[in-house]
Write an enzyme that holds these catalytic residues in place. Sequence first.
Site, PDB file in Angstrom:
ATOM      1  N   TRP A  45     -22.403  26.453  -5.717  1.00 53.38           N
ATOM      2  CA  TRP A  45     -23.551  25.700  -6.259  1.00 53.38           C
ATOM      3  C   TRP A  45     -23.150  24.281  -6.598  1.00 53.38           C
ATOM      4  O   TRP A  45     -23.929  23.344  -6.415  1.00 53.38           O
ATOM      5  CB  TRP A  45     -24.145  26.424  -7.466  1.00 53.38           C
ATOM      6  CG  TRP A  45     -24.600  27.796  -7.106  1.00 53.38           C
ATOM      7  CD1 TRP A  45     -24.106  28.978  -7.566  1.00 53.38           C
ATOM      8  CD2 TRP A  45     -25.614  28.147  -6.140  1.00 53.38           C
ATOM      9  NE1 TRP A  45     -24.749  30.030  -6.960  1.00 53.38           N
ATOM     10  CE2 TRP A  45     -25.674  29.564  -6.089  1.00 53.38           C
ATOM     11  CE3 TRP A  45     -26.473  27.403  -5.323  1.00 53.38           C
ATOM     12  CZ2 TRP A  45     -26.566  30.243  -5.245  1.00 53.38           C
ATOM     13  CZ3 TRP A  45     -27.357  28.073  -4.489  1.00 53.38           C
ATOM     14  CH2 TRP A  45     -27.394  29.465  -4.449  1.00 53.38           C
ATOM     15  N   ASP A  46     -21.928  24.119  -7.102  1.00 50.93           N
ATOM     16  CA  ASP A  46     -21.427  22.761  -7.358  1.00 50.93           C
ATOM     17  C   ASP A  46     -21.338  21.958  -6.062  1.00 50.93           C
ATOM     18  O   ASP A  46     -21.676  20.773  -6.031  1.00 50.93           O
ATOM     19  CB  ASP A  46     -20.027  22.830  -7.982  1.00 50.93           C
ATOM     20  CG  ASP A  46     -20.055  23.095  -9.476  1.00 50.93           C
ATOM     21  OD1 ASP A  46     -20.953  22.577 -10.155  1.00 50.93           O
ATOM     22  OD2 ASP A  46     -19.169  23.812  -9.957  1.00 50.93           O
ATOM     23  N   CYS A  47     -20.826  22.604  -5.020  1.00 49.69           N
ATOM     24  CA  CYS A  47     -20.656  21.887  -3.751  1.00 49.69           C
ATOM     25  C   CYS A  47     -22.012  21.508  -3.151  1.00 49.69           C
ATOM     26  O   CYS A  47     -22.175  20.425  -2.584  1.00 49.69           O
ATOM     27  CB  CYS A  47     -19.866  22.737  -2.760  1.00 49.69           C
ATOM     28  SG  CYS A  47     -18.172  23.089  -3.292  1.00 49.69           S
TER      29      CYS A  47
ATOM     30  N   GLY B 217     -23.545  18.770  -5.458  1.00 50.69           N
ATOM     31  CA  GLY B 217     -22.849  17.496  -5.256  1.00 50.69           C
ATOM     32  C   GLY B 217     -23.355  16.780  -4.027  1.00 50.69           C
ATOM     33  O   GLY B 217     -23.568  15.556  -4.033  1.00 50.69           O
TER      34      GLY B 217
END
Lengths: 413, 413
Positions: free
Chosen positions: A164-166, A169
């Site tokens: 989810w961060d990737c 981002g």
Amino acid sequence: MSGGILKGMRVVEGSAFVAVPLAGMTLAQMGADVIRFDRLEGGLDAGRWPVTASGQSLFWAGLNKGKRSIAIDMKDPRGREIITEIITAPGDDAGLFLTNLRVKGWMDHATLSARRPDLCMVTLLGDRHGRPAVDYTVNPAVGFPAATGPEGSADPVCHVLPAWDCIAGNMVVSALLAAERHRLRTGQGQEAVLTLKDVAAAMLGNLGIIGEVAVNGVDRPKAGNALYGAYGQDFLCRDGRRVMVIGLTDRQWAGLVKVTGTAEAMAALGRDLKLDLADEGARWKARARITEILAPWFAVRRVDDFAADFDAAGVTWSVFRSFAQALAEDPDLSTRNPVFSEIDQPGIGRYLVPGSPLGFSALPREAPVRAPRLGEHTEEILADVARLPSHAIAALFDAGIVAEPNTPRRLAS
Amino acid sequence: MSGGILKGMRVVEGSAFVAVPLAGMTLAQMGADVIRFDRLEGGLDAGRWPVTASGQSLFWAGLNKGKRSIAIDMKDPRGREIITEIITAPGDDAGLFLTNLRVKGWMDHATLSARRPDLCMVTLLGDRHGRPAVDYTVNPAVGFPAATGPEGSADPVCHVLPAWDCIAGNMVVSALLAAERHRLRTGQGQEAVLTLKDVAAAMLGNLGIIGEVAVNGVDRPKAGNALYGAYGQDFLCRDGRRVMVIGLTDRQWAGLVKVTGTAEAMAALGRDLKLDLADEGARWKARARITEILAPWFAVRRVDDFAADFDAAGVTWSVFRSFAQALAEDPDLSTRNPVFSEIDQPGIGRYLVPGSPLGFSALPREAPVRAPRLGEHTEEILADVARLPSHAIAALFDAGIVAEPNTPRRLAS
């Protein structure tokens, strides 16, 4: 960066951890001048694992490549004023700011845009209620761990990739480029806001999972390593290696059946189950029986026995590797792949580092640039961007508001 | 789309499955006019699961929201010529093309850019060798399944979220916006190419995992649901619910220790292990012992007993849910979240659908727009974009090169 498709763009980043640092790094690897600012002791991620034996963060080095770093005491009003100057510095291709730090007052959009009305700011938050959230909490909340792992198991399995961060981002990058495009056409600045939770919640809908629950009334169970909705499965080979083999499209399925010589067995299975295995959904329903037919084929073969045939037949497949095996045996994770170079990272050493996976035909590919030391560019940024005269810069050093460069690390006590 | 930050931009998409359809949908939800073209019978993903009882693809409906659809026979040279016209149609904000279909000859960059030299095209491939790859093969190849799942287990666990597709799809968006920005400044078109494999390979470096292998000589083992490198763990509660609790930052750790009343026990543990648990790496090393201290606390409490206290103390935590539980109990997955609306999807019905998780302050939030029926906009696109006169359009219908709209589905045999 010597060139790159975003050459000339200047982006300021106030961030920590994965998503926004990844966004800044992605922009830097496309040629933007990305300035990350941090506290003198480094941000919350200065010591994030993995770390080397001496405590240097390999994580920080990975997510801050190609940026410039300024470290400054933001508890001091002069430090805050300088960061404000840097964020709102003039320039048609500047006034671009990314953050995931919730700092009320001096660093919010209202305050900053009073200084530069056309500021384009992208803010990533945890959830829409203002609560903190990280990949490790968002993922259980939306349901993926409950659907991951061996069939029949009741234990949730969390992913190791901070997916989810990737994703978030990369959405931060898109949001910034879209906002800057809008500014170029209208002169108007703005703040784009997204939350990690909403990125995950929306993807649940995008992938059809909300419909599966709401329309079909199905709560997807765990299915081990099977490809959902068609055919794809992992197999153990005679040499102890495991492979993933895909029969998602008609062509993939036909290729798999052909190279394994199982056409007759599959036809018989289809007759037995009254299913046409040319239909992807039928393959999903019949997957256990299909696997029974294929498993003995793999069990008596080493990967080397069939790899060339699989590639020649266009079968979509892969071996399973650990991270170390991937580094040791996959040429795509080596300097044979033009995405990668070996570079020196101060405090860490020389190792394999990726540049951008994007190649733009109008420009040469840029080699990756190492991460800065913490505060490595403080002095030049104070001079070139904040436009401070040298005596003022000296006074900041004397007052301890800025300091000599450091390597981002946290001392283990 | 009535508005949106990319209003006026026209993007053509020749695609299937997750990444490029997600890219086109993301652009459509930012206001671009996105035209997806398909074969008359629908693309490779027309019947991708999950599907409804009648065979309608919830997956397709999710990933093609807000687009226009043209369906055309591309085996016929007239069909190919029309798609070429649509991709290369004039307009300052047009000439933008996304694809993951490898079609040699008529649909490659060399051929298309001969027709419109400033064409900006983004091509997503499997790997750099020209081999096919999907999320299910890329992920085992780079090593994540080997590091996922219960500590001590030898069985790889694949993720259920097609994370690499979602990341690559968002990179396709960034690449297109960057290429269009470059075109605006230079007049120059180009092709941006990326591969799913390289996206994953690069992320391995970005996250510090390559360094962990190459510099530290560590092949990261499975660690169950523990947050890597600091503290974060799942706990079973008295009501049978499971929660994830995070102690990554100093503040999160202090909050967790405080609300669970374990300060003394943690101090004693630190003395016993000669570790300062204020250091995140020390918490990682001591995680099994920390969990022993915390587990009894959760075991005698229901989630409702501590949820309000956790939120008030700013603890970063979440319950684990299945997909159905998430839909049933999480207000972020409901129309109480402005990202979501209930809309009608022909052939499927009315259900909860996400718009963009991005909110731009300069513009009102756009409600999600349903996916088209296959070929729903064929006639208007032939008229408005390909600029064909009505008699020519009629002739195409008569010749069977285009047909009446259809719903994308595959008939189960």
